[in-house]
Scaffold this active site. Structure first.
Site, PDB file in Angstrom:
ATOM      1  N   LEU A  80       0.837  -1.202   0.000  1.00  0.00           N
ATOM      2  CA  LEU A  80       0.000   0.000   0.000  1.00  0.00           C
ATOM      3  C   LEU A  80       0.872   1.252   0.000  1.00  0.00           C
ATOM      4  O   LEU A  80       1.897   1.314   0.687  1.00  0.00           O
ATOM      5  CB  LEU A  80      -0.913  -0.010   1.224  1.00  0.00           C
ATOM      6  CG  LEU A  80      -1.944  -1.144   1.229  1.00  0.00           C
ATOM      7  CD1 LEU A  80      -2.528  -1.350   2.633  1.00  0.00           C
ATOM      8  CD2 LEU A  80      -3.055  -0.874   0.221  1.00  0.00           C
ATOM      9  N   HIS A  96       1.525 -10.909   9.937  1.00  0.00           N
ATOM     10  CA  HIS A  96       2.632 -11.297   9.079  1.00  0.00           C
ATOM     11  C   HIS A  96       3.210 -12.612   9.602  1.00  0.00           C
ATOM     12  O   HIS A  96       3.409 -12.762  10.804  1.00  0.00           O
ATOM     13  CB  HIS A  96       3.700 -10.193   9.107  1.00  0.00           C
ATOM     14  CG  HIS A  96       4.885 -10.496   8.253  1.00  0.00           C
ATOM     15  ND1 HIS A  96       4.835 -10.413   6.884  1.00  0.00           N
ATOM     16  CD2 HIS A  96       6.129 -10.918   8.568  1.00  0.00           C
ATOM     17  CE1 HIS A  96       6.016 -10.761   6.388  1.00  0.00           C
ATOM     18  NE2 HIS A  96       6.807 -11.064   7.394  1.00  0.00           N
ATOM     19  N   GLU A 161      -1.851 -18.026  13.899  1.00  0.00           N
ATOM     20  CA  GLU A 161      -2.397 -16.786  13.330  1.00  0.00           C
ATOM     21  C   GLU A 161      -3.872 -16.657  13.680  1.00  0.00           C
ATOM     22  O   GLU A 161      -4.358 -15.567  13.991  1.00  0.00           O
ATOM     23  CB  GLU A 161      -2.220 -16.771  11.807  1.00  0.00           C
ATOM     24  CG  GLU A 161      -0.767 -16.664  11.365  1.00  0.00           C
ATOM     25  CD  GLU A 161      -0.624 -16.601   9.848  1.00  0.00           C
ATOM     26  OE1 GLU A 161      -1.334 -15.800   9.215  1.00  0.00           O
ATOM     27  OE2 GLU A 161       0.200 -17.361   9.292  1.00  0.00           O
TER      28      GLU A 161
HETATM   29  N1  NHR Z   1       1.653  -1.881   2.887  1.00  0.00           N
HETATM   30  C1  NHR Z   1       2.351  -1.058   3.681  1.00  0.00           C
HETATM   31  N2  NHR Z   1       2.509   0.210   3.278  1.00  0.00           N
HETATM   32  N3  NHR Z   1       2.931  -1.455   4.847  1.00  0.00           N
HETATM   33  C2  NHR Z   1       2.794  -2.728   5.249  1.00  0.00           C
HETATM   34  O1  NHR Z   1       3.353  -3.085   6.406  1.00  0.00           O
HETATM   35  C3  NHR Z   1       2.084  -3.652   4.448  1.00  0.00           C
HETATM   36  C4  NHR Z   1       1.511  -3.180   3.249  1.00  0.00           C
HETATM   37  C5  NHR Z   1       0.791  -4.056   2.415  1.00  0.00           C
HETATM   38  C6  NHR Z   1       0.674  -5.389   2.749  1.00  0.00           C
HETATM   39  C7  NHR Z   1       1.226  -7.337   4.206  1.00  0.00           C
HETATM   40  C8  NHR Z   1       2.636  -7.957   3.999  1.00  0.00           C
HETATM   41  C9  NHR Z   1       2.687  -9.330   4.614  1.00  0.00           C
HETATM   42  O2  NHR Z   1       2.433  -9.431   5.820  1.00  0.00           O
HETATM   43  C10 NHR Z   1       1.267  -5.870   3.920  1.00  0.00           C
HETATM   44  C11 NHR Z   1       1.957  -5.010   4.778  1.00  0.00           C
HETATM   45  C12 NHR Z   1       2.710  -8.011   0.204  1.00  0.00           C
HETATM   46  C13 NHR Z   1       4.052  -7.827  -0.070  1.00  0.00           C
HETATM   47  C14 NHR Z   1       4.532  -7.727  -1.501  1.00  0.00           C
HETATM   48  O3  NHR Z   1       5.716  -7.674  -1.755  1.00  0.00           O
HETATM   49  C15 NHR Z   1       4.916  -7.709   1.007  1.00  0.00           C
HETATM   50  C16 NHR Z   1       4.452  -7.773   2.312  1.00  0.00           C
HETATM   51  C17 NHR Z   1       3.107  -7.926   2.577  1.00  0.00           C
HETATM   52  C18 NHR Z   1       2.236  -8.077   1.526  1.00  0.00           C
HETATM   53  N4  NHR Z   1       3.580  -7.667  -2.494  1.00  0.00           N
HETATM   54  C19 NHR Z   1       3.873  -7.597  -3.929  1.00  0.00           C
HETATM   55  C20 NHR Z   1       3.481  -6.233  -4.520  1.00  0.00           C
HETATM   56  O4  NHR Z   1       4.033  -5.905  -5.583  1.00  0.00           O
HETATM   57  C21 NHR Z   1       3.069  -8.649  -4.671  1.00  0.00           C
HETATM   58  C22 NHR Z   1       3.430 -10.025  -4.240  1.00  0.00           C
HETATM   59  C23 NHR Z   1       2.440 -11.086  -4.702  1.00  0.00           C
HETATM   60  O5  NHR Z   1       1.407 -10.760  -5.301  1.00  0.00           O
HETATM   61  O6  NHR Z   1       2.697 -12.258  -4.396  1.00  0.00           O
HETATM   62  O7  NHR Z   1       2.605  -5.536  -3.959  1.00  0.00           O
HETATM   63  O8  NHR Z   1       3.013 -10.327   3.977  1.00  0.00           O
END
Ligand code: NHR
Length: 182
Positions: A80, A96, A161
């Site tokens: 995000l 997480h 979880e």
């Molecule tokens: N956004 C912010 N700003 N801060 C956090 O702490 C967030 C967040 C969005 C999601 C969940 C997190 C997890 O617990 C989360 C925490 C997705 C990714 C990622 O790399 C990393 C961490 C988390 C969620 N996503 C890729 C992307 O490009 C896509 C990866 C995929 O689709 O498999 O957004 O895991």
């Protein structure tokens, strides 16, 4: 997500579920939430390509209409933007699958196994613009067992979880940010 909904439906909870939203219109959780009588919304991120701000603007519509006080990410996999996060500062939680600050980001179980860790677990934290780095609101631990694969470890962590997140949300919704350790 269902563990949160079920806990909130149990009667003595300080919060109530007003919306379950997903970026995946096919997510099984949407149908399950709807079956529990909770409003649902889906905004597919894929048509937006790399335009995260445009995706978030579309996602924001049903969220603002539902007027939530607290947002809980549960398996939400789209990073995000700061603009979205700041709008809900101090009111957005995530679970997480690692013992943060170890292993922010992806592939946490594989990384714990490769590091030879004796313990793994999950963390509920406040969502801030920096990925998986916000204040810790709770943690639950599990042992890493001989012969574990990423899948067997993930399954053991998932059980925790489903205990941890409802425990943290109960406390958080009552205005108490003291971390929960299970
Ligand atoms: N956004 C912010 N700003 N801060 C956090 O702490 C967030 C967040 C969005 C999601 C969940 C997190 C997890 O617990 C989360 C925490 C997705 C990714 C990622 O790399 C990393 C961490 C988390 C969620 N996503 C890729 C992307 O490009 C896509 C990866 C995929 O689709 O498999 O957004 O895991």
């Amino acid at each position: 997500m269902l563990a949160l909904l079920r806990d909130m439906a149990s009667g003595d909870h300080p919060a109530q579920a007003v919306l379950v939203a997903s970026n995946d219109p096919g997510a099984a959780g949407l149908a399950r939430a709807a079956a529990l009588g909770v409003a649902v919304a889906a905004v597919d991120h894929r048509p937006f390509g790399g335009d995260r701000a445009a995706f978030e603007a579309a996602l924001l519509e049903p969220i603002l209409a539902a007027r939530p006080d607290i947002l809980c990410l549960a398996g939400f996999m789209r990073v995000l933007t700061p603009a979205f996060v700041d709008r809900f500062a101090g009111r957005m939680l995530n679970i997480h699958p690692s013992l943060l600050p170890k292993y922010p980001g992806l592939h946490t179980h594989q990384r714990a196994l490769e590091a030879g860790d004796a313990e793994a677990g999950c963390t509920v934290h406040e969502v801030t613009p920096v990925l998986d780095a916000g204040p810790i609101l709770g943690q639950a631990r599990v042992p890493v067992l001989a012969g574990d694969t990423a899948d067997t470890l993930a399954a053991r962590v998932l059980v925790q979880e489903h205990r941890l997140y409802p425990a943290v949300l109960r406390r958080f919704a009552a205005g108490d940010r003291t971390p929960v350790f299970l």
